[in-house]
Design a protein around this motif. Structure first.
Motif, short mmCIF file in Angstrom:
data_model
loop_
_atom_site.label_atom_id
_atom_site.label_comp_id
_atom_site.label_asym_id
_atom_site.label_seq_id
_atom_site.Cartn_x
_atom_site.Cartn_y
_atom_site.Cartn_z
N GLU A 87 0.84 -1.31 0.19
CA GLU A 87 -0.15 -0.09 -0.02
C GLU A 87 0.69 1.24 0.03
OE1 GLU A 87 -4.04 -1.62 2.21
OE2 GLU A 87 -2.08 -0.91 3.57
N GLU A 88 1.86 1.23 0.49
CA GLU A 88 2.66 2.39 0.78
C GLU A 88 3.50 2.85 -0.67
OE1 GLU A 88 5.13 3.23 4.30
OE2 GLU A 88 3.40 2.16 5.55
N ARG A 89 3.77 1.59 -1.26
CA ARG A 89 4.43 1.51 -2.59
C ARG A 89 3.18 2.18 -3.59
NH1 ARG A 89 6.19 -3.56 -2.01
NH2 ARG A 89 4.68 -4.35 -3.23
N ALA A 90 1.90 1.61 -3.54
CA ALA A 90 0.81 1.81 -4.41
C ALA A 90 0.40 3.42 -4.09
CB ALA A 90 -0.25 1.20 -3.83
N VAL A 91 0.58 3.98 -3.19
CA VAL A 91 0.05 5.40 -3.00
C VAL A 91 0.97 6.37 -3.82
CG1 VAL A 91 -0.86 5.10 -0.69
CG2 VAL A 91 1.38 5.85 -0.82
N GLN A 92 2.07 5.96 -4.03
CA GLN A 92 2.96 6.74 -4.96
C GLN A 92 2.56 6.98 -6.25
OE1 GLN A 92 7.13 5.49 -4.71
NE2 GLN A 92 6.82 4.73 -2.37
N ASN A 120 -7.68 0.67 4.50
CA ASN A 120 -6.10 0.84 4.25
C ASN A 120 -5.29 1.14 5.39
OD1 ASN A 120 -7.47 2.03 1.40
ND2 ASN A 120 -6.27 -0.01 1.20
N SER A 121 -3.99 0.73 5.49
CA SER A 121 -3.27 1.08 6.25
C SER A 121 -3.09 2.69 6.73
CB SER A 121 -1.88 0.51 6.32
OG SER A 121 -1.03 1.22 5.25
N ALA A 122 -2.90 3.06 8.11
CA ALA A 122 -2.95 4.30 8.28
C ALA A 122 -1.74 5.01 7.55
CB ALA A 122 -2.73 4.67 9.90
N GLY A 123 -0.51 4.09 7.78
CA GLY A 123 0.74 4.63 7.29
C GLY A 123 0.54 5.20 5.57
N ALA A 124 0.02 4.18 4.88
CA ALA A 124 -0.22 4.49 3.49
C ALA A 124 -1.08 5.98 3.31
CB ALA A 124 -0.90 3.46 2.77
N VAL A 125 -2.31 5.96 4.04
CA VAL A 125 -3.16 7.12 3.93
C VAL A 125 -2.43 8.29 4.28
CG1 VAL A 125 -5.18 8.21 4.97
CG2 VAL A 125 -5.13 5.57 4.62
N THR A 126 -1.58 8.25 5.48
CA THR A 126 -0.72 9.50 5.89
C THR A 126 0.35 9.85 4.89
OG1 THR A 126 -1.05 8.87 8.15
CG2 THR A 126 0.81 10.39 7.69
#
Length: 240
Positions: A87-92, A120-126
Motif C-alpha cells: 500500500e505504501e508503494r501504491a500510494v506513490q 487501508n493502513s494508516a501509514g499509506a493514508v498518511t
C-alpha cells in the motif's frame, strides 16, 4: 442529487471519508489484483493450505480477511506487513479522485472537521495526504487495526473512534464511502452515510443498503461545501 446533499449537510457537524474511492484510487498504478496475487503467492510459499476461491481473489483486503479468519496470528502478521508495504508503494502512483481534494479543503474552510476512516493502513493514508499537502486539513487518520481484520469496516469501531476523536455526535456526522462495508459500518455506528457509487452497478446496491444519499461524483459534496464556505465568509464580513 445536489438538493439531497444540501439537506443532509444542513444537519452535519463532522465529515468522515473513506480513503480508497472518495479521496483517491490507491491501486491505480499498482493494481489491486497484482497485490492480491502477491499475497496469495506468499501464503503458498509458506505452505498455507488455501481455499480454491482465493486463487482468483482480486482484492488484497479479502486475502487479509481470510488469513485473519484462520486464527494463525503469525501468518496474519506476515500478510499484514506485506500489504502495508504494498500500500505504501501504491500510494506513490495513486490517482486523486476528482473533487476529492476540493471536498476536504472546502469542509475545513467551512468549519467542519474531517477524518479519514479506512480499511487501508494508516501509514499509506498518511503518506498520500502528506504528498498531496492535505495533512493540515485531516485529523485523525484511522486506518485498519494491525493484523486484526475483524476490526475493519463494516465493524463500526473505527468509525466511532473517528467520531469520538472529532468530538462530534454520531447522528451529526456523515461518512462518505464507496463500498457496502462503509454503508453497513456507518449504519451500525449510527452515522449518516453517503454512498459514492464510482461504478454504475453500485447505485442500486447502495440505495438498497440504506445510504442517506447516493452520488456518482464527489462534485455535489464539493459544491455544497463551497457554498457553505461562502455563507461563512459572508456572515464574517457582516459581523465586522
Amino acid at each position: 442529487m445536489s438538493a439531497d446533499v444540501t439537506r443532509l449537510f444542513a444537519e452535519i457537524d463532522a465529515v468522515l471519508l473513506d480513503f480508497d474511492g472518495p479521496v483517491c484510487s490507491i491501486f491505480a498504478g499498482h493494481p489491486a489484483r497484482d497485490v492480491a496475487a502477491e499475497l496469495v503467492g506468499m501464503l503458498r510459499s509458506h505452505g498455507v493450505d488455501l481455499p480454491s476461491h482465493l486463487a482468483t481473489e482480486s482484492d488484497p483486503l479479502e486475502v487479509l480477511r481470510w488469513t485473519g479468519s484462520t486464527g494463525v496470528l503469525e501468518t496474519t502478521r506476515m500478510v499484514e506487513d506485506a500489504l502495508c508495504e504494498a500500500e505504501e508503494r501504491a500510494v506513490q502512483t495513486a490517482a486523486p479522485t476528482p473533487y476529492g481534494r476540493e471536498v476536504i479543503v472546502a469542509a475545513r474552510q467551512a468549519g467542519l472537521p474531517v477524518a479519514v476512516v479506512s480499511n487501508n493502513s494508516a501509514g499509506a493514508v498518511t503518506a498520500y495526504l502528506a504528498a498531496h499537502r492535505l495533512m493540515g486539513h485531516v485529523a485523525p487518520v484511522i486506518g485498519r487495526a494491525y493484523a486484526d481484520p475483524s476490526r475493519m469496516k463494516p465493524n463500526p469501531e473505527p468509525i466511532l473512534h473517528a467520531v469520538r476523536a472529532l468530538g462530534a455526535s454520531a447522528s451529526r456526522s456523515v461518512l462518505v464511502g464507496d463500498s457496502l462495508s462503509d454503508i453497513d459500518g456507518a449504519r451500525s455506528a449510527g452515522v449518516r452515510v453517503i454512498g459514492y457509487a464510482n461504478r454504475p452497478a453500485k447505485v442500486d446496491a447502495f440505495r438498497r443498503a440504506g445510504s442517506d444519499v447516493v452520488i456518482t461524483s464527489m462534485k455535489p459534496i464539493a459544491d455544497v461545501l463551497t457554498r457553505r464556505c461562502e455563507q461563512v465568509e459572508e456572515q464574517d464580513s457582516l459581523g465586522r
